[in-house]
Motif scaffolding. Structure first.
Motif, PDB file in Angstrom:
ATOM      1  N   LEU A 154      16.744 118.603  80.427  1.00 40.18           N
ATOM      2  CA  LEU A 154      17.286 119.896  80.022  1.00 40.18           C
ATOM      3  C   LEU A 154      16.141 120.834  79.633  1.00 40.18           C
TER       4      LEU A 154
ATOM      5  N   PHE B 248      20.122 127.540  81.029  1.00 37.91           N
ATOM      6  CA  PHE B 248      19.720 126.133  81.070  1.00 37.91           C
ATOM      7  C   PHE B 248      19.424 125.701  82.504  1.00 37.91           C
TER       8      PHE B 248
ATOM      9  N   LYS C  68      25.078 126.648  74.270  1.00 35.48           N
ATOM     10  CA  LYS C  68      24.321 127.845  73.903  1.00 35.48           C
ATOM     11  C   LYS C  68      24.423 128.115  72.404  1.00 35.48           C
TER      12      LYS C  68
ATOM     13  N   CYS D  82      27.823 126.504  79.977  1.00 32.53           N
ATOM     14  CA  CYS D  82      27.293 125.783  78.808  1.00 32.53           C
ATOM     15  C   CYS D  82      27.500 126.588  77.523  1.00 32.53           C
TER      16      CYS D  82
ATOM     17  N   ILE E 157      24.201 121.631  84.913  1.00 30.99           N
ATOM     18  CA  ILE E 157      24.020 120.782  83.734  1.00 30.99           C
ATOM     19  C   ILE E 157      25.280 119.933  83.569  1.00 30.99           C
TER      20      ILE E 157
ATOM     21  N   GLN F 296      25.224 117.790  78.621  1.00 28.09           N
ATOM     22  CA  GLN F 296      25.693 118.793  77.662  1.00 28.09           C
ATOM     23  C   GLN F 296      26.155 118.139  76.356  1.00 28.09           C
TER      24      GLN F 296
ATOM     25  N   TYR G 153      15.243 125.179  79.099  1.00 28.59           N
ATOM     26  CA  TYR G 153      15.986 126.400  78.804  1.00 28.59           C
ATOM     27  C   TYR G 153      15.066 127.611  78.739  1.00 28.59           C
TER      28      TYR G 153
END
Length: 369
Positions: free
Chosen positions: A235, A95, A78, A74, A257, A262, A237
């Motif tokens: 989602l 994530f 990020k 990801c 993910i 995303q 984190y």
């Protein structure tokens, strides 16, 4: 007859091979709800995106190739998070498929014989459930009658059990209150284990655990986008020191993910001001709803820094009120029976002004009967 024999054979093999403690568990239940019901039970953001923003999002999704695996790390997402939420390069991001997966990964990373997870109670049920999944010892420390954090009891439990993992929800679910930075710091400083500050509802609160990362080596911050309007994307984190997150990341299943999550999240963060606008509206709606609910003589309402309100029915059975409200087309959460401190308590998610008005009208009719 063959079907009955097969069923018996399956039951026998399950009894033999599935852990007995797993067989004794009950699965986390999410009720199926008809579309016409006003849902005020799951702390969801009730607001849709503006139509132009929705169309732009659909346009962006047309560029996604679902025949390809997603970016496993990801990396672009990020960077979008760092820019939207001002996350310093000193810290890593990880994530998960909602906060639930992250709780599980954190617990897996420190699990072992006689290892303990510690948390105040009542709080998020998944802390205890995941401890049970992993056969870890779970210790819950009751909050005060006003839902304040009993620091003395927490410190004593830390000394007795030496927990590997401590979860502190700020604001707390289902009580809606914050415990205060001074108390949080005392707990962090007393333990050698990892302290997870669960900030699922931080968008609706003035509390912010992010500065704690600069002061302590045993803290990670856990957040989610579910409460700010992206519940369907699942989602969550973590923000933390690379040394911690690198170890947790080893346990993450690859490609956890998906590409649509995303891409949709990256798009939403390009419009983060709209998300902030909606959360500000929810906070304003919350205060008005609290004022209106507090006007009922037979209902006690606690202050909240989340997107829900905790109430206690003083003359009625909470489970019955929940059932009768559902029959009238409004779904809220009955917490009666989940913890002694929550007897006859209801948790009400803040809806749109129109949804809140329907709730108030129907609730008034029930409480008056």
């Amino acid at each position: 007859m063959a079907s009955d024999n097969r069923k018996q054979a399956v039951s026998a093999r399950v009894e033999r091979w599935v852990r007995t403690d797993v067989q004794a568990l009950k699965a986390y239940h999410v009720p199926a709800i008809e579309e016409h019901v006003i849902k005020l039970d799951a702390m969801e953001n009730p607001y849709h995106w503006p139509s132009a923003m929705q169309q732009a999002w659909l346009d962006a999704l047309q560029q996604i190739h679902v025949n390809r695996y997603p970016d496993a790390d990801c990396s672009q997402l990020k960077q979008a998070f760092r820019e939207a939420f001002h996350v310093a390069e000193d810290y890593e991001l990880l994530f998960g498929n909602g906060s639930d997966e992250l709780i599980q990964l954190l617990a897996m990373a420190v699990a072992g014989p006689k290892r303990t997870i510690l948390a105040p109670e009542p709080s998020f049920v998944m802390y205890k459930m995941i401890a049970q999944f992993l056969q870890m010892n779970y210790v819950g420390i009751p909050l005060g009658t006003d839902f304040s954090l009993d620091v003395s009891a927490m410190l004593k439990a830390i000394e007795t059990h030496n927990p590997a993992l401590i979860f502190l929800a700020q604001p707390n679910n289902p009580t809606g209150n914050v415990f205060g930075e001074e108390k949080i710091r005392r707990i962090i400083e007393a333990t050698s284990g990892l302290v997870v500050i669960d900030e699922a509802y931080t968008a609706f609160s003035s509390s912010d655990g992010y500065p704690l990362l600069a002061d302590y080596s045993n803290v990670v911050i856990m957040r989610t986008l579910s409460k700010v309007g992206l519940a369907g994307l699942r989602l969550g984190y973590l923000i933390g020191h690379p040394g911690w997150l690198e170890e947790v990341n080893k346990l993450r299943l690859p490609y956890n993910i998906n590409v649509l999550t995303q891409a949709s999240t990256a798009f939403a963060l390009q419009h983060v001001d709209e998300l902030f606008k909606q959360t500000a509206q929810i906070c304003a709606d919350r205060e008005l709803l609290k004022e209106r609910l507090s006007a009922f003589d037979n209902l006690h309402v606690w202050p909240s820094e989340a997107n829900f309100l905790l109430c206690r029915t003083l003359e009625h059975d909470a489970a019955e009120i929940q059932r009768l409200l559902l029959a009238r087309g409004v779904l809220i959460k009955s917490l009666h029976g989940s913890h002694p401190l929550l007897n006859n308590c209801l948790r009400i998610t803040v809806g749109t002004p129109n949804e809140n008005e329907v709730l108030l009208r129907e609730l008034a009719a029930l409480l008056a009967s």
